[in-house]
Motif scaffolding. Structure first.
Motif, PDB file in Angstrom:
ATOM      1  N   LYS A  51      42.105  22.526 -14.741  1.00  0.00           N
ATOM      2  CA  LYS A  51      42.119  21.057 -14.718  1.00  0.00           C
ATOM      3  C   LYS A  51      42.786  20.532 -15.987  1.00  0.00           C
ATOM      4  O   LYS A  51      42.464  20.972 -17.099  1.00  0.00           O
ATOM      5  N   GLU A  52      43.700  19.619 -15.830  1.00  0.00           N
ATOM      6  CA  GLU A  52      44.433  19.046 -16.952  1.00  0.00           C
ATOM      7  C   GLU A  52      43.484  18.304 -17.890  1.00  0.00           C
ATOM      8  O   GLU A  52      42.659  17.508 -17.453  1.00  0.00           O
ATOM      9  N   GLY A  53      43.601  18.596 -19.210  1.00  0.00           N
ATOM     10  CA  GLY A  53      42.773  17.920 -20.198  1.00  0.00           C
ATOM     11  C   GLY A  53      41.375  18.485 -20.328  1.00  0.00           C
ATOM     12  O   GLY A  53      40.523  17.911 -21.012  1.00  0.00           O
ATOM     13  N   PHE A  54      41.119  19.622 -19.671  1.00  0.00           N
ATOM     14  CA  PHE A  54      39.803  20.254 -19.708  1.00  0.00           C
ATOM     15  C   PHE A  54      39.925  21.660 -20.313  1.00  0.00           C
ATOM     16  O   PHE A  54      41.009  22.241 -20.359  1.00  0.00           O
ATOM     17  N   VAL A  55      38.786  22.209 -20.767  1.00  0.00           N
ATOM     18  CA  VAL A  55      38.680  23.622 -21.118  1.00  0.00           C
ATOM     19  C   VAL A  55      37.513  24.209 -20.341  1.00  0.00           C
ATOM     20  O   VAL A  55      36.607  23.482 -19.908  1.00  0.00           O
ATOM     21  N   LYS A  56      37.537  25.512 -20.154  1.00  0.00           N
ATOM     22  CA  LYS A  56      36.452  26.175 -19.432  1.00  0.00           C
ATOM     23  C   LYS A  56      35.522  26.854 -20.428  1.00  0.00           C
ATOM     24  O   LYS A  56      35.966  27.650 -21.258  1.00  0.00           O
ATOM     25  N   LEU A  57      34.236  26.508 -20.365  1.00  0.00           N
ATOM     26  CA  LEU A  57      33.219  27.136 -21.210  1.00  0.00           C
ATOM     27  C   LEU A  57      32.546  28.252 -20.419  1.00  0.00           C
ATOM     28  O   LEU A  57      32.030  28.020 -19.327  1.00  0.00           O
ATOM     29  N   VAL A  58      32.568  29.459 -20.988  1.00  0.00           N
ATOM     30  CA  VAL A  58      32.082  30.635 -20.280  1.00  0.00           C
ATOM     31  C   VAL A  58      30.942  31.268 -21.073  1.00  0.00           C
ATOM     32  O   VAL A  58      31.046  31.463 -22.290  1.00  0.00           O
ATOM     33  N   SER A  59      29.843  31.590 -20.380  1.00  0.00           N
ATOM     34  CA  SER A  59      28.684  32.204 -21.017  1.00  0.00           C
ATOM     35  C   SER A  59      28.744  33.717 -20.907  1.00  0.00           C
ATOM     36  O   SER A  59      29.339  34.271 -19.986  1.00  0.00           O
ATOM     37  N   GLN A  60      28.097  34.392 -21.853  1.00  0.00           N
ATOM     38  CA  GLN A  60      27.884  35.839 -21.745  1.00  0.00           C
ATOM     39  C   GLN A  60      26.802  36.104 -20.714  1.00  0.00           C
ATOM     40  O   GLN A  60      26.855  37.071 -19.968  1.00  0.00           O
ATOM     41  N   ASN A  61      25.804  35.230 -20.649  1.00  0.00           N
ATOM     42  CA  ASN A  61      24.686  35.347 -19.724  1.00  0.00           C
ATOM     43  C   ASN A  61      25.164  34.978 -18.315  1.00  0.00           C
ATOM     44  O   ASN A  61      25.564  33.850 -18.063  1.00  0.00           O
ATOM     45  N   LYS A  62      25.108  35.932 -17.407  1.00  0.00           N
ATOM     46  CA  LYS A  62      25.630  35.720 -16.055  1.00  0.00           C
ATOM     47  C   LYS A  62      24.814  34.716 -15.247  1.00  0.00           C
ATOM     48  O   LYS A  62      25.247  34.252 -14.190  1.00  0.00           O
ATOM     49  N   HIS A  63      23.617  34.364 -15.730  1.00  0.00           N
ATOM     50  CA  HIS A  63      22.811  33.363 -15.045  1.00  0.00           C
ATOM     51  C   HIS A  63      23.273  31.939 -15.366  1.00  0.00           C
ATOM     52  O   HIS A  63      22.784  30.982 -14.776  1.00  0.00           O
ATOM     53  N   HIS A  64      24.186  31.804 -16.325  1.00  0.00           N
ATOM     54  CA  HIS A  64      24.741  30.502 -16.681  1.00  0.00           C
ATOM     55  C   HIS A  64      26.137  30.385 -16.083  1.00  0.00           C
ATOM     56  O   HIS A  64      27.005  31.220 -16.340  1.00  0.00           O
ATOM     57  N   GLN A  65      26.365  29.351 -15.282  1.00  0.00           N
ATOM     58  CA  GLN A  65      27.656  29.180 -14.629  1.00  0.00           C
ATOM     59  C   GLN A  65      28.713  28.694 -15.619  1.00  0.00           C
ATOM     60  O   GLN A  65      28.402  27.999 -16.586  1.00  0.00           O
ATOM     61  N   ASP A  66      29.974  29.071 -15.359  1.00  0.00           N
ATOM     62  CA  ASP A  66      31.086  28.533 -16.134  1.00  0.00           C
ATOM     63  C   ASP A  66      31.164  27.024 -15.910  1.00  0.00           C
ATOM     64  O   ASP A  66      30.790  26.519 -14.846  1.00  0.00           O
ATOM     65  N   LYS A  67      31.662  26.315 -16.916  1.00  0.00           N
ATOM     66  CA  LYS A  67      31.692  24.857 -16.807  1.00  0.00           C
ATOM     67  C   LYS A  67      32.992  24.320 -17.409  1.00  0.00           C
ATOM     68  O   LYS A  67      33.365  24.693 -18.520  1.00  0.00           O
ATOM     69  N   ASP A  68      33.682  23.461 -16.659  1.00  0.00           N
ATOM     70  CA  ASP A  68      34.864  22.773 -17.174  1.00  0.00           C
ATOM     71  C   ASP A  68      34.419  21.515 -17.903  1.00  0.00           C
ATOM     72  O   ASP A  68      33.648  20.713 -17.367  1.00  0.00           O
ATOM     73  N   VAL A  69      34.906  21.349 -19.121  1.00  0.00           N
ATOM     74  CA  VAL A  69      34.533  20.212 -19.967  1.00  0.00           C
ATOM     75  C   VAL A  69      35.796  19.536 -20.483  1.00  0.00           C
ATOM     76  O   VAL A  69      36.749  20.218 -20.870  1.00  0.00           O
ATOM     77  N   GLU A  70      35.776  18.211 -20.486  1.00  0.00           N
ATOM     78  CA  GLU A  70      36.920  17.488 -21.033  1.00  0.00           C
ATOM     79  C   GLU A  70      37.076  17.818 -22.513  1.00  0.00           C
ATOM     80  O   GLU A  70      36.103  17.802 -23.274  1.00  0.00           O
ATOM     81  N   LEU A  71      38.315  18.098 -22.909  1.00  0.00           N
ATOM     82  CA  LEU A  71      38.581  18.437 -24.304  1.00  0.00           C
ATOM     83  C   LEU A  71      38.164  17.294 -25.230  1.00  0.00           C
ATOM     84  O   LEU A  71      37.666  17.529 -26.343  1.00  0.00           O
ATOM     85  N   SER A  72      38.307  16.073 -24.761  1.00  0.00           N
ATOM     86  CA  SER A  72      37.955  14.901 -25.579  1.00  0.00           C
ATOM     87  C   SER A  72      36.463  14.789 -25.825  1.00  0.00           C
ATOM     88  O   SER A  72      36.019  14.080 -26.726  1.00  0.00           O
ATOM     89  N   LYS A  73      35.646  15.508 -25.024  1.00  0.00           N
ATOM     90  CA  LYS A  73      34.189  15.474 -25.185  1.00  0.00           C
ATOM     91  C   LYS A  73      33.713  16.409 -26.302  1.00  0.00           C
ATOM     92  O   LYS A  73      32.559  16.339 -26.728  1.00  0.00           O
ATOM     93  N   ILE A  74      34.595  17.326 -26.734  1.00  0.00           N
ATOM     94  CA  ILE A  74      34.227  18.247 -27.806  1.00  0.00           C
ATOM     95  C   ILE A  74      34.420  17.539 -29.146  1.00  0.00           C
ATOM     96  O   ILE A  74      35.537  17.200 -29.527  1.00  0.00           O
ATOM     97  N   LYS A  75      33.332  17.291 -29.838  1.00  0.00           N
ATOM     98  CA  LYS A  75      33.358  16.494 -31.067  1.00  0.00           C
ATOM     99  C   LYS A  75      33.383  17.340 -32.337  1.00  0.00           C
ATOM    100  O   LYS A  75      33.728  16.854 -33.407  1.00  0.00           O
ATOM    101  N   ALA A  76      32.990  18.594 -32.228  1.00  0.00           N
ATOM    102  CA  ALA A  76      33.039  19.513 -33.379  1.00  0.00           C
ATOM    103  C   ALA A  76      33.201  20.923 -32.838  1.00  0.00           C
ATOM    104  O   ALA A  76      32.623  21.271 -31.801  1.00  0.00           O
TER     105      ALA A  76
END
Length: 232
Positions: A193-218
């Motif tokens: 998705k344009e303008g997003f990054v994918k956050l991936v967990s090591q824990n397989k019980h946590h789903q991958d999540k696409d997050v808007e890059l602008s939402k990352i503040k630090a």
């Protein structure tokens, strides 16, 4: 008195009561009270201290005889340290890495904006690590078993979030969730998705999540982690 010698050891190492009690799983203020009032420290607590602080000479602690430190101990042998290096990393022979309490500094954003005005709870000194800007305790289990809640991550701040992400690496990040700060550790991968990054967990019980890059503040690149293995 054993408690007095514990206090002497902490003073020599420059360790705060807060950090010491947290590291050995003792209740808040228990070691401080024992040291200041000359009270005894239970055998189980002493075992925890000696299992974690392996540069502390057991004979000196228990009897007052010999040297305070065991010679030639740099990293406690019962602690596990993982390093996460880039090919471009260069190691520093020694550095004092400040350990911060995220709750006390009110989150990553104010910490990164003005870290010099924030009071660390302690400092970590480990030879031959890449340059690190600070360290914090991990909460949550999204990166288990690589990281678990209570581990310490050592990080390097990323100033240009949009242009300085190394895809597939592990990051400590602050995300704006409807005005609330959400702090987590995740792998960052490219998103479809344009303008997003994918956050991936090591824990397989946590789903991958696409997050808007602008939402990352630090954002900070995780350079190493420390797990303290206490005896129970």
């Amino acid at each position: 008195m054993v408690s007095e010698r514990v206090g002497e050891y902490m003073a020599k190492k420059g360790i705060s009561y807060y950090a010491f009690e947290n590291s050995i799983g003792a209740s808040r203020g228990s070691i401080s009270k024992a040291v200041k009032e000359g009270k005894s420290i239970g055998s189980q607590v002493l075992e925890n201290i000696l299992s974690i602080y392996t540069d502390l000479n057991p004979t000196w602690l228990l009897t007052g005889q010999g040297n305070i430190f065991v010679e030639n101990e740099l990293i406690p042998r019962n602690n596990k340290m993982e390093t996460f290096r880039l090919k471009t990393d260069s190691s520093l022979e020694i550095q004092q890495i400040p350990l911060y309490d995220i709750e006390a500094v009110a989150g990553l954003v104010p910490l990164f904006q003005d870290s010099k005005s924030q009071e660390p709870i302690d400092h970590i000194s480990i030879p031959h690590l890449p340059k690190c800007d600070g360290a914090v305790y991990v909460t949550g289990d999204s990166m288990y078993p690589l990281l678990k809640s209570g581990d310490i991550v050592l990080y390097k701040e990323i100033n240009d979030i949009r242009n300085e992400i190394f895809w597939g690496e592990m990051y400590l990040l602050s995300i704006d969730m409807s005005g609330e700060e959400y702090i987590t550790v995740k792998y960052i991968q490219k998103s479809e998705k344009e303008g997003f990054v994918k956050l991936v967990s090591q824990n397989k019980h946590h789903q991958d999540k696409d997050v808007e890059l602008s939402k990352i503040k630090a954002l900070a690149l995780v350079k190493a982690s420390i797990r303290i293995n206490a005896m129970h």
